[in-house]
Structure formats: structure tokens, C-alpha cells
Design a protein around this motif. Sequence first.
Motif, short mmCIF file in Angstrom:
data_model
loop_
_atom_site.label_atom_id
_atom_site.label_comp_id
_atom_site.label_asym_id
_atom_site.label_seq_id
_atom_site.Cartn_x
_atom_site.Cartn_y
_atom_site.Cartn_z
N MET A 27 0.83 -1.21 0.00
CA MET A 27 0.00 0.00 0.00
C MET A 27 0.86 1.26 0.00
SD MET A 27 -2.98 1.27 -0.20
CE MET A 27 -4.21 0.03 0.20
N VAL A 28 2.03 1.19 0.63
CA VAL A 28 2.95 2.34 0.61
C VAL A 28 3.35 2.64 -0.84
CG1 VAL A 28 5.23 3.15 1.28
CG2 VAL A 28 3.78 2.00 2.95
N CYS A 29 3.64 1.58 -1.61
CA CYS A 29 4.00 1.78 -3.02
C CYS A 29 2.83 2.34 -3.81
CB CYS A 29 4.45 0.46 -3.63
SG CYS A 29 6.07 -0.10 -3.05
N ALA A 30 1.61 1.85 -3.54
CA ALA A 30 0.43 2.36 -4.24
C ALA A 30 0.22 3.84 -3.94
CB ALA A 30 -0.81 1.56 -3.83
N LEU A 31 0.41 4.22 -2.69
CA LEU A 31 0.26 5.64 -2.33
C LEU A 31 1.39 6.47 -2.93
CD1 LEU A 31 -0.88 5.29 1.40
CD2 LEU A 31 -2.28 5.80 -0.61
N GLY A 32 2.60 5.90 -3.01
CA GLY A 32 3.69 6.60 -3.67
C GLY A 32 3.38 6.85 -5.14
N ALA A 33 2.78 5.85 -5.80
CA ALA A 33 2.37 6.03 -7.19
C ALA A 33 1.32 7.12 -7.31
CB ALA A 33 1.82 4.71 -7.74
N ALA A 34 0.38 7.17 -6.36
CA ALA A 34 -0.66 8.20 -6.39
C ALA A 34 -0.07 9.59 -6.27
CB ALA A 34 -1.67 7.96 -5.27
N VAL A 35 0.95 9.75 -5.41
CA VAL A 35 1.61 11.05 -5.26
C VAL A 35 2.29 11.45 -6.56
CG1 VAL A 35 3.48 12.26 -4.08
CG2 VAL A 35 1.90 10.85 -2.76
N CYS A 36 2.99 10.51 -7.19
CA CYS A 36 3.68 10.81 -8.45
C CYS A 36 2.68 11.16 -9.55
CB CYS A 36 4.52 9.61 -8.88
SG CYS A 36 5.95 9.28 -7.83
N PHE A 37 1.65 10.35 -9.72
CA PHE A 37 0.67 10.59 -10.78
C PHE A 37 -0.12 11.86 -10.54
CE2 PHE A 37 0.48 5.72 -11.42
CZ PHE A 37 1.54 5.78 -12.31
N GLY A 38 -0.47 12.12 -9.28
CA GLY A 38 -1.24 13.32 -8.98
C GLY A 38 -0.48 14.60 -9.26
N THR A 39 0.81 14.61 -8.93
CA THR A 39 1.64 15.78 -9.21
C THR A 39 1.86 15.93 -10.71
OG1 THR A 39 2.78 15.43 -7.09
CG2 THR A 39 3.83 16.90 -8.69
N ALA A 40 2.05 14.80 -11.40
CA ALA A 40 2.27 14.84 -12.85
C ALA A 40 1.05 15.40 -13.57
CB ALA A 40 2.58 13.43 -13.36
N THR A 41 -0.15 15.14 -13.06
CA THR A 41 -1.36 15.63 -13.71
C THR A 41 -1.36 17.15 -13.80
OG1 THR A 41 -2.68 13.72 -13.03
CG2 THR A 41 -3.88 15.74 -13.54
N VAL A 42 -0.96 17.81 -12.73
CA VAL A 42 -0.93 19.27 -12.73
C VAL A 42 0.06 19.77 -13.78
CG1 VAL A 42 -0.47 21.33 -11.37
CG2 VAL A 42 -1.59 19.38 -10.31
N LEU A 43 1.25 19.21 -13.79
CA LEU A 43 2.28 19.64 -14.73
C LEU A 43 1.88 19.38 -16.18
CD1 LEU A 43 5.43 18.30 -12.81
CD2 LEU A 43 4.59 20.66 -12.89
N GLN A 44 1.30 18.21 -16.45
CA GLN A 44 0.95 17.85 -17.82
C GLN A 44 -0.26 18.63 -18.32
OE1 GLN A 44 0.65 13.65 -17.16
NE2 GLN A 44 2.71 13.24 -17.89
N ALA A 45 -1.21 18.90 -17.44
CA ALA A 45 -2.38 19.66 -17.86
C ALA A 45 -1.99 21.07 -18.31
CB ALA A 45 -3.40 19.73 -16.72
N VAL A 46 -1.10 21.71 -17.54
CA VAL A 46 -0.63 23.04 -17.92
C VAL A 46 0.15 22.98 -19.23
CG1 VAL A 46 0.88 24.94 -17.27
CG2 VAL A 46 -0.58 23.88 -15.54
N ALA A 47 1.03 21.98 -19.37
CA ALA A 47 1.84 21.86 -20.59
C ALA A 47 0.97 21.58 -21.81
CB ALA A 47 2.86 20.73 -20.41
#
Length: 282
Positions: A1-21
Amino acid sequence: MVCALGAAVCFGTATVLQAVAARQAGPGGGGEAALLLRALRQWRYLAGLALDGLGFLFQIAALRSLPIYAVGAALAASLAVTAVVAARLLRVRLSGTEWGAVGVVCAGLAMLGLASGPEGGRAGSDALRWVMLAVAAGLLLLGFAGGRLSGRSRGLVLGLGAGCGFGVVEVSVRLIDSLAPGTLLANPAAYALVIGGGAAFMLLTSAVQRGSVTTATAGMVIGETIGPAAIGVVWLGDRTREGMAWLAVLGFLVAVAGALALARFGEAPDQEEAAAEGAGTG
């Protein structure tokens, strides 16, 4: 579950960057593949891809020890991360209700963590591997044809397609039982993983570039959670802890509902606002 939550943090942050780009890439000719190439010239999109890559490694590790339904709900909860990151980096104001939705997501994930058993022991049939490859190929065709879609259904169709592509990745990881080169090259699930992931990124880039991104994000959450979770339970043997199936179902529904309530944070600001924020943050 720690890995799953780590993935969520990475994907969630990437969404903001990619949406703006994707918004800064602007409209242009050449179809959806050309849009993706223009987005790749933006440093924010490249940074988002790097985070996506790291998140994918976390996702693989999580899928090797957790049922698909638990990992899928955690990945959908990346929208809670997106909301918090948007509040910090883009100075988007969260209402009390939206902060409550973030809390609901966390509560749902806590319930899933308590109720989840180990990953299912079934290897999956060859037929399921070929089905995943066929679905991935169909989504790739949808990605190339996405520019021809119009109207209010566009965002939902593209977002749902992107979610299904990410769902193909989730299931395909479980269908790869050996990393030996010869076995890997002969496994249709390996090709489904690559094609499904590529199609998902193409569809998501198109969805966040124009149209209703909130609708697209909601469609993505639905596509990447419900179908893969059902496949994991029915065909791959995913189970809960003894007597805790009700808590797993409740936690899954609560986490996904909270993520859907935060779907608007897949939305990027317009180009002028993004430029102003970029100047302000250096």
C-alpha cells in the motif's frame, strides 16, 4: 500500500504539470500524435513524464502484492494529490467541501488497507492476455481518431478511453509472470502493457488540451478502477481478508466517490494564468 500511495503522489503531481503543458502546447494541425509531440517540448510535460515513470515503478511493486481493486482505488485517489498540489503550486482555492472530499478519499483508502488480502493466486489465461492486447490496440486507434470527435461527449469518451488504457496496464502487469526475454516477447500482455500505456497518454493529452477536462478526468477514474477491479476478482482470484469483503467494497466506493468529487483538479488554468504562475514561482 505504501507503493500504491507513492504512485498516487507521483501521478497526482504529474497531472498538474501535464495539464498546464498540454494547454500551453495550443491547438494545431497534425492530429493527436502531433499534439503529443508539441506537448513533449514543454518542460512541465517532461517533468510530469518522469514522475509518471517513477509512479509506474511504484505501481508495479504494488500490483505484485495487492489486489487490483486496492491499487486502482489508490491510483484514482491521485486526484486528491492533484487537488492539494494545485492548491499549492497554482494557488487554486479548495472549498471546505473539497477538503472534505480529500478526507473521504483518505478514509476510503484506510478501509481498503484494512480489508485487502494478498494478490490473487491465479495466473490468468492466455485468452485474457489476448483480450488485453485487442483492447489496447482498439484504444490506440481511438487515440489517433480522437481529434475527429466533437461535442459534449468528447471529454467523457477520451477520458474513459484513457482510463481503460491505464486499466489495461494494471491488468497486464499481473499477466506477466516472467521477465525472461524469450518468455516476455512471447507474452501478448507485454505488448498490451506498452500499447495500452501509450494509448492512454495520447488520449489523456488530447482530453486535457481541449474540452471538458473535469468530465474527462471523471471518465478516466471510472475507466481505470471498475473494469480492472472486476477482472482481478473474477479472473485473477483477488480476495479480501476473511469476513471483510463488505469493508473493501465500502472503502473502494468511498475512495472513488471522493476522487470523482475532485475531478475538476484535472483542469489546467488558461495560458495567461499559467504563465503568470510560472513567473511567480520562478
